[in-house]
Enzyme design. Structure first.
Site, PDB file in Angstrom:
ATOM      1  N   CYS A  42       0.890  -1.093  -0.015  1.00  0.00           N
ATOM      2  CA  CYS A  42       0.009   0.040  -0.001  1.00  0.00           C
ATOM      3  C   CYS A  42       0.943   1.221   0.016  1.00  0.00           C
ATOM      4  O   CYS A  42       2.272   1.058   0.227  1.00  0.00           O
ATOM      5  CB  CYS A  42      -0.948   0.115   1.043  1.00  0.00           C
ATOM      6  SG  CYS A  42      -2.232   1.211   0.967  1.00  0.00           S
ATOM      7  N   CYS A  81      -4.026   5.884   0.194  1.00  0.00           N
ATOM      8  CA  CYS A  81      -3.380   4.731  -0.458  1.00  0.00           C
ATOM      9  C   CYS A  81      -2.938   5.064  -2.075  1.00  0.00           C
ATOM     10  O   CYS A  81      -2.581   3.914  -2.432  1.00  0.00           O
ATOM     11  CB  CYS A  81      -4.536   3.703  -0.238  1.00  0.00           C
ATOM     12  SG  CYS A  81      -4.797   3.474   1.350  1.00  0.00           S
ATOM     13  N   LYS A 140     -12.354  -4.993   1.342  1.00  0.00           N
ATOM     14  CA  LYS A 140     -11.883  -4.221   2.657  1.00  0.00           C
ATOM     15  C   LYS A 140     -12.850  -2.970   2.962  1.00  0.00           C
ATOM     16  O   LYS A 140     -12.882  -1.993   1.769  1.00  0.00           O
ATOM     17  CB  LYS A 140     -10.430  -3.525   2.371  1.00  0.00           C
ATOM     18  CG  LYS A 140     -10.060  -2.804   3.364  1.00  0.00           C
ATOM     19  CD  LYS A 140      -8.545  -2.319   2.915  1.00  0.00           C
ATOM     20  CE  LYS A 140      -7.922  -1.451   3.987  1.00  0.00           C
ATOM     21  NZ  LYS A 140      -6.561  -1.064   4.038  1.00  0.00           N
ATOM     22  N   ARG A 189      -3.409   3.383  12.461  1.00  0.00           N
ATOM     23  CA  ARG A 189      -3.121   4.250  11.710  1.00  0.00           C
ATOM     24  C   ARG A 189      -2.052   4.796  12.675  1.00  0.00           C
ATOM     25  O   ARG A 189      -1.297   5.831  12.378  1.00  0.00           O
ATOM     26  CB  ARG A 189      -4.103   5.274  11.451  1.00  0.00           C
ATOM     27  CG  ARG A 189      -5.091   4.657  10.089  1.00  0.00           C
ATOM     28  CD  ARG A 189      -6.080   5.270   9.561  1.00  0.00           C
ATOM     29  NE  ARG A 189      -6.984   4.650   8.623  1.00  0.00           N
ATOM     30  CZ  ARG A 189      -8.023   4.694   8.148  1.00  0.00           C
ATOM     31  NH1 ARG A 189      -8.764   5.979   8.518  1.00  0.00           N
ATOM     32  NH2 ARG A 189      -8.817   4.051   7.432  1.00  0.00           N
ATOM     33  N   GLU A 218     -16.478  -7.609  -5.584  1.00  0.00           N
ATOM     34  CA  GLU A 218     -14.995  -7.169  -5.442  1.00  0.00           C
ATOM     35  C   GLU A 218     -14.009  -8.530  -5.353  1.00  0.00           C
ATOM     36  O   GLU A 218     -13.093  -8.699  -5.993  1.00  0.00           O
ATOM     37  CB  GLU A 218     -14.808  -6.461  -4.096  1.00  0.00           C
ATOM     38  CG  GLU A 218     -15.301  -4.932  -4.196  1.00  0.00           C
ATOM     39  CD  GLU A 218     -14.078  -4.132  -4.862  1.00  0.00           C
ATOM     40  OE1 GLU A 218     -13.161  -4.730  -5.334  1.00  0.00           O
ATOM     41  OE2 GLU A 218     -14.167  -2.998  -4.810  1.00  0.00           O
ATOM     42  N   LYS A 267     -12.133  -7.895   5.494  1.00  0.00           N
ATOM     43  CA  LYS A 267     -11.441  -6.868   6.648  1.00  0.00           C
ATOM     44  C   LYS A 267     -12.468  -5.874   6.867  1.00  0.00           C
ATOM     45  O   LYS A 267     -12.835  -5.142   5.934  1.00  0.00           O
ATOM     46  CB  LYS A 267     -10.166  -6.680   6.016  1.00  0.00           C
ATOM     47  CG  LYS A 267      -9.475  -5.556   6.994  1.00  0.00           C
ATOM     48  CD  LYS A 267      -8.073  -5.117   6.186  1.00  0.00           C
ATOM     49  CE  LYS A 267      -7.706  -3.764   7.260  1.00  0.00           C
ATOM     50  NZ  LYS A 267      -6.543  -3.289   6.509  1.00  0.00           N
ATOM     51  N   SER A 304      -6.707  -3.892  14.091  1.00  0.00           N
ATOM     52  CA  SER A 304      -6.482  -3.121  15.147  1.00  0.00           C
ATOM     53  C   SER A 304      -7.266  -2.779  16.363  1.00  0.00           C
ATOM     54  O   SER A 304      -7.086  -3.225  17.445  1.00  0.00           O
ATOM     55  CB  SER A 304      -5.747  -1.984  14.589  1.00  0.00           C
ATOM     56  OG  SER A 304      -6.345  -1.144  13.838  1.00  0.00           O
ATOM     57  N   TYR A 327      -3.313  -9.823  15.666  1.00  0.00           N
ATOM     58  CA  TYR A 327      -2.361  -9.492  16.691  1.00  0.00           C
ATOM     59  C   TYR A 327      -2.344 -10.393  17.641  1.00  0.00           C
ATOM     60  O   TYR A 327      -1.464 -10.245  18.447  1.00  0.00           O
ATOM     61  CB  TYR A 327      -2.457  -7.925  16.919  1.00  0.00           C
ATOM     62  CG  TYR A 327      -2.516  -6.857  15.899  1.00  0.00           C
ATOM     63  CD1 TYR A 327      -1.502  -6.518  15.039  1.00  0.00           C
ATOM     64  CD2 TYR A 327      -3.901  -6.469  15.434  1.00  0.00           C
ATOM     65  CE1 TYR A 327      -1.425  -5.679  14.040  1.00  0.00           C
ATOM     66  CE2 TYR A 327      -3.971  -5.764  14.194  1.00  0.00           C
ATOM     67  CZ  TYR A 327      -2.791  -5.305  13.649  1.00  0.00           C
ATOM     68  OH  TYR A 327      -2.905  -4.385  12.365  1.00  0.00           O
TER      69      TYR A 327
END
Ligand code: PBG
Length: 325
Positions: free
Chosen positions: A120, A130, A195, A205, A233, A248, A274, A313
């Protein structure tokens, strides 16, 4: 005929019986651990909104990668921070960028890991979008050429899989073409196919220093209300050559994961993003939830919905907990 002939509780009576009939078995085998590579040496700075997640220089990325491999997590995905941002994100394709150097270091250490890179421009552009900008608009076609260059630089450094997350149209085809033209016909593409434009990326971010400096990402990322559009998509990305497709965020979009899984026959990934992580961490720190049970239940839900590959994560913790139970 129903009760008293049928008593579903019979199969829930003991742990052994419950184990025997379990439909979804969470394991570390499909997990991908995300990491943030930054320039320098011996740098390791914790992201304040994501406890346990660090911005790290390539030497530290290798150390954590070793830990990831030792725990039995099979893959990492690398995000990069540049030395300097500019209008076109030119450091994204630099052979000496933090991501490229981290991949080389992981390869040199001969770790048993699948190395994936996020492709990206938002971490590399001064405006945080992006793609490249003209008159306040994010341009599609000039951006996909730059993304293909970035992907090629990752593959040259030794990446196994490249994962475009920009949501420009046609980027999978552009990357496939570029890799093939350079004889990297065997390198796979994991497409962030569906996404969504999401508030759940907030803490990322901070980690990737990629907040847009004006506007938002709604002209390229998907509207959270749409599921049929997600199928379109995904279909387009598969046609363009995606080997794995991803939805996502994960938890608020389990219905999308399930629909995609039902419709397509490529491996389906999901990104447990996140804020999904930060919310769990914050509540756990306050003693409001049982972190281990919550996380394992979340992993089960994402896999039950149909994702066989999960970016999270929590990957190291999950692998540790599964080893000890
Ligand atoms: C880059 C990118 C983002 C994430 C992965 N790749 C952020 C965004 O689109 O703003 C989010 C990951 C996360 O929140 O954990 N385009």
């Amino acid at each position: 005929m129903t009760f008293p002939i049928h008593r579903p509780r019979r199969l829930r009576r003991t742990e052994a019986l419950r184990d025997l009939v379990r439909e979804t078995r969470v394991s570390a085998a499909g997990l991908i651990y995300p990491m943030f590579a930054c320039p320098g040496n011996k740098v390791r700075v914790e992201v304040s909104s994501m406890p346990g997640v660090f911005q790290q220089s390539p030497d530290q990325i290798v150390e954590e990668s070793r830990e990831v491999a030792d725990l039995g997590v099979p893959a990492v995905i690398l995000f990069g921070l540049p030395e300097k941002k500019d209008e076109t994100g030119s450091e994204a394709a630099s052979p000496t960028g933090a991501v490229q150097r981290s991949i080389e270091a992981i390869r040199k250490a001969k770790l048993n890991l699948v190395v994936i890179t996020d492709v990206c421009l938002c971490e590399y552009t001064s405006h945080g979008h992006c793609g490249v900008i003209k008159d306040g608009e994010v341009l599609n076609d000039p951006s996909i050429a730059l993304l293909a260059d970035a992907a090629l630089s990752h593959v040259r450094a030794g990446a196994d899989i490249v994962a475009p997350s920009d949501m420009m149209d046609g980027r999978v085809a552009a990357i496939r073409e570029k890799l093939d033209a350079n004889k990297f016909t065997d390198i796979a593409i994991l497409a962030y196919a569906a996404k969504y434009s999401s508030a759940f990326y907030g803490p990322f971010r901070e980690a990737a220093q990629s907040t847009p400096q004006f506007g938002d990402r709604r002209s390229y990322q998907m509207d959270s209300a749409n599921v049929r559009e997600a199928l379109r998509e995904v279909a387009l990305d598969i046609e363009e050559g995606a080997d794995i497709i991803m939805v996502k965020p994960a938890l608020p979009y389990l219905d999308v994961i399930a629909s995609v899984r039902e419709r397509f026959d490529v491996p389906v990934g999901a990104y447990n993003v996140s804020a999904e992580y930060s919310m769990v961490k914050a509540a756990a720190r306050n003693g409001w939830i049982d972190e281990q049970r919550i996380v394992l239940e979340i992993m089960t839900s994402i896999q039950r919905a149909g994702a066989s590959v999960v970016l999270t994560y929590h990957a190291k913790d999950v692998a540790r907990w599964l080893k000890s139970c």
